[in-house]
Design an enzyme around this catalytic site. Sequence first.
Site, PDB file in Angstrom:
ATOM      1  N   SER A   1      -6.414   4.336   8.156  1.00  0.00           N
ATOM      2  CA  SER A   1      -6.938   4.524   7.122  1.00  0.00           C
ATOM      3  C   SER A   1      -6.946   3.008   6.275  1.00  0.00           C
ATOM      4  O   SER A   1      -7.092   1.938   6.451  1.00  0.00           O
ATOM      5  CB  SER A   1      -7.248   5.216   6.329  1.00  0.00           C
ATOM      6  OG  SER A   1      -7.527   5.319   5.218  1.00  0.00           O
TER       7      SER A   1
ATOM      8  N   HIS B   1       0.949  -0.956   0.221  1.00  0.00           N
ATOM      9  CA  HIS B   1       0.037  -0.024  -0.298  1.00  0.00           C
ATOM     10  C   HIS B   1       1.248   1.141  -0.046  1.00  0.00           C
ATOM     11  O   HIS B   1       2.030   1.177   0.655  1.00  0.00           O
ATOM     12  CB  HIS B   1      -0.542  -0.187   1.358  1.00  0.00           C
ATOM     13  CG  HIS B   1      -1.775   0.706   1.419  1.00  0.00           C
ATOM     14  ND1 HIS B   1      -3.037   0.369   0.565  1.00  0.00           N
ATOM     15  CD2 HIS B   1      -2.335   2.129   1.141  1.00  0.00           C
ATOM     16  CE1 HIS B   1      -4.401   1.487   0.701  1.00  0.00           C
ATOM     17  NE2 HIS B   1      -3.759   2.691   1.257  1.00  0.00           N
TER      18      HIS B   1
ATOM     19  N   LYS C   1      -8.386  -1.183   6.480  1.00  0.00           N
ATOM     20  CA  LYS C   1      -7.766  -2.136   5.558  1.00  0.00           C
ATOM     21  C   LYS C   1      -7.394  -3.443   5.434  1.00  0.00           C
ATOM     22  O   LYS C   1      -7.666  -4.521   4.677  1.00  0.00           O
ATOM     23  CB  LYS C   1      -7.385  -2.059   3.944  1.00  0.00           C
ATOM     24  CG  LYS C   1      -8.695   0.226   3.680  1.00  0.00           C
ATOM     25  CD  LYS C   1      -8.844   0.422   1.868  1.00  0.00           C
ATOM     26  CE  LYS C   1      -7.402   1.411   2.583  1.00  0.00           C
ATOM     27  NZ  LYS C   1      -8.115   2.866   3.643  1.00  0.00           N
TER      28      LYS C   1
ATOM     29  N   ARG D   1     -13.222  12.394   3.699  1.00  0.00           N
ATOM     30  CA  ARG D   1     -11.644  13.446   3.726  1.00  0.00           C
ATOM     31  C   ARG D   1     -10.636  13.727   2.946  1.00  0.00           C
ATOM     32  O   ARG D   1     -10.129  14.449   2.079  1.00  0.00           O
ATOM     33  CB  ARG D   1     -10.444  12.175   3.885  1.00  0.00           C
ATOM     34  CG  ARG D   1     -10.476  11.865   5.714  1.00  0.00           C
ATOM     35  CD  ARG D   1      -9.822  10.868   6.843  1.00  0.00           C
ATOM     36  NE  ARG D   1      -8.566  11.137   6.529  1.00  0.00           N
ATOM     37  CZ  ARG D   1      -7.486   9.885   6.479  1.00  0.00           C
ATOM     38  NH1 ARG D   1      -8.273   8.776   5.755  1.00  0.00           N
ATOM     39  NH2 ARG D   1      -6.198  10.412   6.076  1.00  0.00           N
TER      40      ARG D   1
ATOM     41  N   ASP E   1     -14.017   3.071   6.655  1.00  0.00           N
ATOM     42  CA  ASP E   1     -13.057   3.742   6.230  1.00  0.00           C
ATOM     43  C   ASP E   1     -13.688   4.155   4.602  1.00  0.00           C
ATOM     44  O   ASP E   1     -14.180   5.374   4.175  1.00  0.00           O
ATOM     45  CB  ASP E   1     -12.142   3.380   5.652  1.00  0.00           C
ATOM     46  CG  ASP E   1     -11.225   3.428   5.092  1.00  0.00           C
ATOM     47  OD1 ASP E   1     -10.368   4.486   5.564  1.00  0.00           O
ATOM     48  OD2 ASP E   1     -10.160   3.332   3.794  1.00  0.00           O
TER      49      ASP E   1
HETATM   50  N1  URA Z   1      -3.935   5.538   1.743  1.00  0.00           N
HETATM   51  C1  URA Z   1      -5.031   5.363   2.490  1.00  0.00           C
HETATM   52  O1  URA Z   1      -5.593   4.284   2.464  1.00  0.00           O
HETATM   53  N2  URA Z   1      -6.239   5.519   3.707  1.00  0.00           N
HETATM   54  C2  URA Z   1      -5.047   7.367   3.775  1.00  0.00           C
HETATM   55  O2  URA Z   1      -5.778   7.982   4.603  1.00  0.00           O
HETATM   56  C3  URA Z   1      -4.275   7.510   2.743  1.00  0.00           C
HETATM   57  C4  URA Z   1      -3.487   6.853   2.196  1.00  0.00           C
END
Ligand code: URA
Length: 449
Positions: free
Chosen positions: A183, A82, A187, A168, A161
């Site tokens: 966040s 990620h 996930k 956001r 989220d």
């Molecule tokens: N990626 C995410 O999944 N969440 C964030 O807040 C920033 C980048």
Amino acid sequence: MLTVELIAKKQRGEELTREEIATVIRDFTEGAVPDYQMAALLMAIYFQGLSDDEGRTFLRAMVGSGIRLTLSSVNGIKVDKHSTGGVGDKTSLIVAPVVAAAGVPVPMISGRALGHTGGTLDKLESIPGFHVNLEEDEFENVLRETGCAFGAQTEAIVPADRKLYALRDVTATVSIPPLIAASILSKKIAEGADALVMDVKVGSGGFLRSEEEARQLAEMIVRWSAAEGIKTVVFGTDMDQPLGRAAGNAPEVLECIQILRTGKGEARLLSVCRWLGAAMLLLGEKANTFGEAVKLFDATLSSGAGLVKLSEIAAAQGSNAHTVEHFEQHWKPAHRHEIRAGRNGFVQSIAAREVGYALVDLGAGRRKATDRVDHSAGVWFEKQVGDEVKEGELVATAHWSGNDSSQAGLMRLQRAIRIADAAPVAAPLFKFFCDEGGVRMTDDILSGT
Ligand code: URA
């Protein structure tokens, strides 16, 4: 406590209790706290910050808003990757299929475009038919059958989220490190990953305000994920200029497919992919050293197995191999605009954040939560930072399919590219590495391979 009191409490800089955070996340997810109140709370948090304990409570509440996948039918160490978000940051679409082709299962719940940055889900949806809103059993089946699944937050998987992320995005409240960590990790915990490779972006095109803040976020992510049983390593990489040649959904997919087909591409992008991919292979125990892992990554990429894998995943998620392999035919923007050098010189800088906002103007991102994305919109850079240019030479081409603010976007894009007499001093691509041993320079990791 009323939500309005909670907002006022954070405005005064006071710490929220675990119960207050759990309640507000639950009520927001269920629709009992409206977006405008949550937006006000996010803005108060933006200015006042969150303690480590508050951040971890947000994480737990967000994970608890939905189900947790166990992925019990999938063999092997499941490793995800990620990024904190950048411009032209398309590495997931390259590393995930390559690493899966090398035998490591990759469960990947990603996000959409956020602020000025792109999102993996929007990119994937530019492939006709590609379906990312997988139900839990679909996600597990695709992962078991192909070795990789690309999913989204849904009503069942981290719904908190899903809603917070969208809010956001359009309220300039992404740059809150504990909420970025919560966040992302919500996930990863919900999808059932065993290990994670993070790319924390440093520079104007990312969300962190300084390299120091990026290092602190890296440590926070490693610490919080270790506590949840997820082994995580983090690379801090440059995001002062867009990564690779393309920025925008369909153009980025095209760039990835070209790299997966030929094994060749823009050097900085390939380098980041190679190291993220190698770290995933190492965590997935397909190699014993970084050196071995890099060799395996390179061999898998150049064999074309990554493209075959992406085609398999696409077929399992509603699209098909022909569409992936002939993606060029599916990128049909209605308009194009060439940006040419106004003088002789060198490309001094390409301001990543400006490019990101120009892309929002062209329609590649959202100005408000309900906006539809123009998947065809984007920019293709013929020249990179440091390249010599002659007056009139093509530097970049912008593409889009119809948007009222395209003129503003084109002007921003033009302004983002600076040409000067001398070549710039090259900034390091890798800034730091972080694992359970703490933050250190990348040299000892990247050398000797
Ligand atoms: N990626 C995410 O999944 N969440 C964030 O807040 C920033 C980048």
